[in-house]
Design a protein around this motif. Sequence first.
Motif, mmCIF file in Angstrom:
data_model
loop_
_atom_site.group_PDB
_atom_site.id
_atom_site.type_symbol
_atom_site.label_atom_id
_atom_site.label_comp_id
_atom_site.label_asym_id
_atom_site.label_seq_id
_atom_site.Cartn_x
_atom_site.Cartn_y
_atom_site.Cartn_z
ATOM 1 N N ARG A 53 46.761 20.402 30.710
ATOM 2 C CA ARG A 53 46.204 20.301 32.055
ATOM 3 C C ARG A 53 47.298 19.937 33.060
ATOM 4 O O ARG A 53 47.321 20.459 34.180
ATOM 5 C CB ARG A 53 45.073 19.260 32.071
ATOM 6 N N ARG A 54 48.224 19.065 32.683
ATOM 7 C CA ARG A 54 49.332 18.713 33.570
ATOM 8 C C ARG A 54 50.185 19.948 33.873
ATOM 9 O O ARG A 54 50.569 20.184 35.025
ATOM 10 C CB ARG A 54 50.191 17.618 32.918
ATOM 11 N N GLN A 56 49.233 23.106 33.805
ATOM 12 C CA GLN A 56 48.478 24.019 34.662
ATOM 13 C C GLN A 56 48.493 23.555 36.116
ATOM 14 O O GLN A 56 48.648 24.362 37.047
ATOM 15 C CB GLN A 56 47.029 24.123 34.162
ATOM 16 N N ILE A 57 48.328 22.251 36.319
ATOM 17 C CA ILE A 57 48.294 21.713 37.684
ATOM 18 C C ILE A 57 49.650 21.879 38.351
ATOM 19 O O ILE A 57 49.750 22.316 39.503
ATOM 20 C CB ILE A 57 47.854 20.234 37.656
ATOM 21 N N GLU A 58 50.724 21.536 37.640
ATOM 22 C CA GLU A 58 52.055 21.616 38.249
ATOM 23 C C GLU A 58 52.480 23.060 38.495
ATOM 24 O O GLU A 58 53.234 23.337 39.436
ATOM 25 C CB GLU A 58 53.063 20.886 37.368
ATOM 26 N N LYS A 60 50.384 25.228 39.405
ATOM 27 C CA LYS A 60 49.387 25.727 40.358
ATOM 28 C C LYS A 60 48.584 26.914 39.797
ATOM 29 O O LYS A 60 48.229 27.850 40.508
ATOM 30 C CB LYS A 60 50.043 26.120 41.684
ATOM 31 N N LEU A 63 42.401 26.427 37.235
ATOM 32 C CA LEU A 63 41.870 25.581 36.168
ATOM 33 C C LEU A 63 40.555 26.158 35.662
ATOM 34 O O LEU A 63 39.847 26.849 36.397
ATOM 35 C CB LEU A 63 41.651 24.158 36.687
ATOM 36 N N PRO A 67 37.102 21.362 34.502
ATOM 37 C CA PRO A 67 38.402 21.118 33.872
ATOM 38 C C PRO A 67 38.549 19.746 33.230
ATOM 39 O O PRO A 67 39.446 19.534 32.418
ATOM 40 C CB PRO A 67 39.381 21.286 35.033
ATOM 41 N N LEU A 120 45.268 12.583 36.106
ATOM 42 C CA LEU A 120 44.806 13.971 36.132
ATOM 43 C C LEU A 120 43.425 14.080 36.776
ATOM 44 O O LEU A 120 43.164 15.004 37.560
ATOM 45 C CB LEU A 120 44.785 14.542 34.712
ATOM 46 N N ILE A 123 43.576 13.987 40.510
ATOM 47 C CA ILE A 123 43.958 15.281 41.092
ATOM 48 C C ILE A 123 42.777 16.246 41.068
ATOM 49 O O ILE A 123 42.461 16.894 42.078
ATOM 50 C CB ILE A 123 45.160 15.871 40.326
ATOM 51 N N MET A 124 42.109 16.340 39.913
ATOM 52 C CA MET A 124 41.033 17.328 39.758
ATOM 53 C C MET A 124 39.806 16.986 40.592
ATOM 54 O O MET A 124 39.028 17.874 40.949
ATOM 55 C CB MET A 124 40.653 17.453 38.275
ATOM 56 N N ALA A 183 34.927 16.537 37.968
ATOM 57 C CA ALA A 183 35.611 17.482 37.078
ATOM 58 C C ALA A 183 34.803 17.800 35.833
ATOM 59 O O ALA A 183 35.201 18.651 35.044
ATOM 60 C CB ALA A 183 36.977 16.919 36.670
#
Length: 356
Positions: A53-54, A56-58, A60, A63, A67, A120, A123-124, A183
């Motif tokens: 997940r980290r 995917q987020i970084e 961009k 998701l 998620p 995480l 962020i989500m 999320a």
Amino acid sequence: MGSRRLAAAALAAVAFFVAAPVDAQKAPSPQQSAALATYERALGDFKSVLAERRRQIEAKQPLPNLPGQALYLARVAVISSYKDLTDVTPSRIGRPNKFEIPPAYFDADIEPLVEEYGRLFDIMEAPPAGAQSSPTPFKDVVDLAVAIARAKGLAPEHAETAGRISLGLFFAETNGKQNVRNARSNTYMGSFQTGPSEDRNGRRKWEKIKADVAAIDPHLSARNDREEARARGTDQRFNHWTNVRNGLMNAHADLFREIPGIVKTLPDPIDQMKLFQLIQIVPTPTRSALKSGDLLNYRVSSPRIMRYLRNNSIFAFGQADRAKTSASYREIFAAMWLFNRKFEKAIAKYAEIKAR
């Protein structure tokens, strides 16, 4: 001769005490080995899903739907498998941890993984663009709850208790973060995590008492008019003020009338918060328990209710807890240890608000 016998006996005693720990370190049983392997596998899966997940987020990247669900289930598996491990190998129970999770359920060495889990989710679940925040989110919760409780007929002392309890609900639902998304759900959103129907129901109930609130607290009523104007044409769940107001009106306002009796039965403020949180999770049996006259010994045994409790981190961790088919409210309160830290934060924040 006698001295030689005494020396020999002393050497034998020393040899026994030196050898005893070695003898005690028996090979693990098949059950212990299986429990350790299950925990290590769950821990590896938790690390893997956190890293995915980290990444995917970084990067961009889009998701997946919900998620946070995979992260949540992986964390549950880690805590559950650790409890199963300590049940068969009690020596694995370690030191206390910063999250105040009972050590039999959690290895303090993995605290950094749970901190990453929290980052995480932050962020989500960040508020959507256009969400209408408040500069005084905690005070808003207390002020609204106190005004609603007064409109429901409570004396000032018990209305203040309603304010403190409601602040606990804010921390339980979102850890005190306003206007958050979810999320793990496409339905429940906002500071008090309400669905569309709950939000509409809360608005209808507010309309019935808003004149009473205005008579009690004109200043709060004026603030409410401003927030309603600001939220017009938007989803009121993403205006902090209106979501808190509607959430309280939907599920909790009618129960505020019971606070004098609740305080007598549950003098501990954290237990009071737990009761109102259960109104959020399993409202029907909780109301029945209150009406029974024996709240703490009232038992629930519906598989559906037990499933709802587990989905909210109550009896959710380890085979022994998950095997429960019924529970009294005394047992349910004791199993809500994951909420304790949040409610302690709420009590501290309430004291800070009152000190101002």
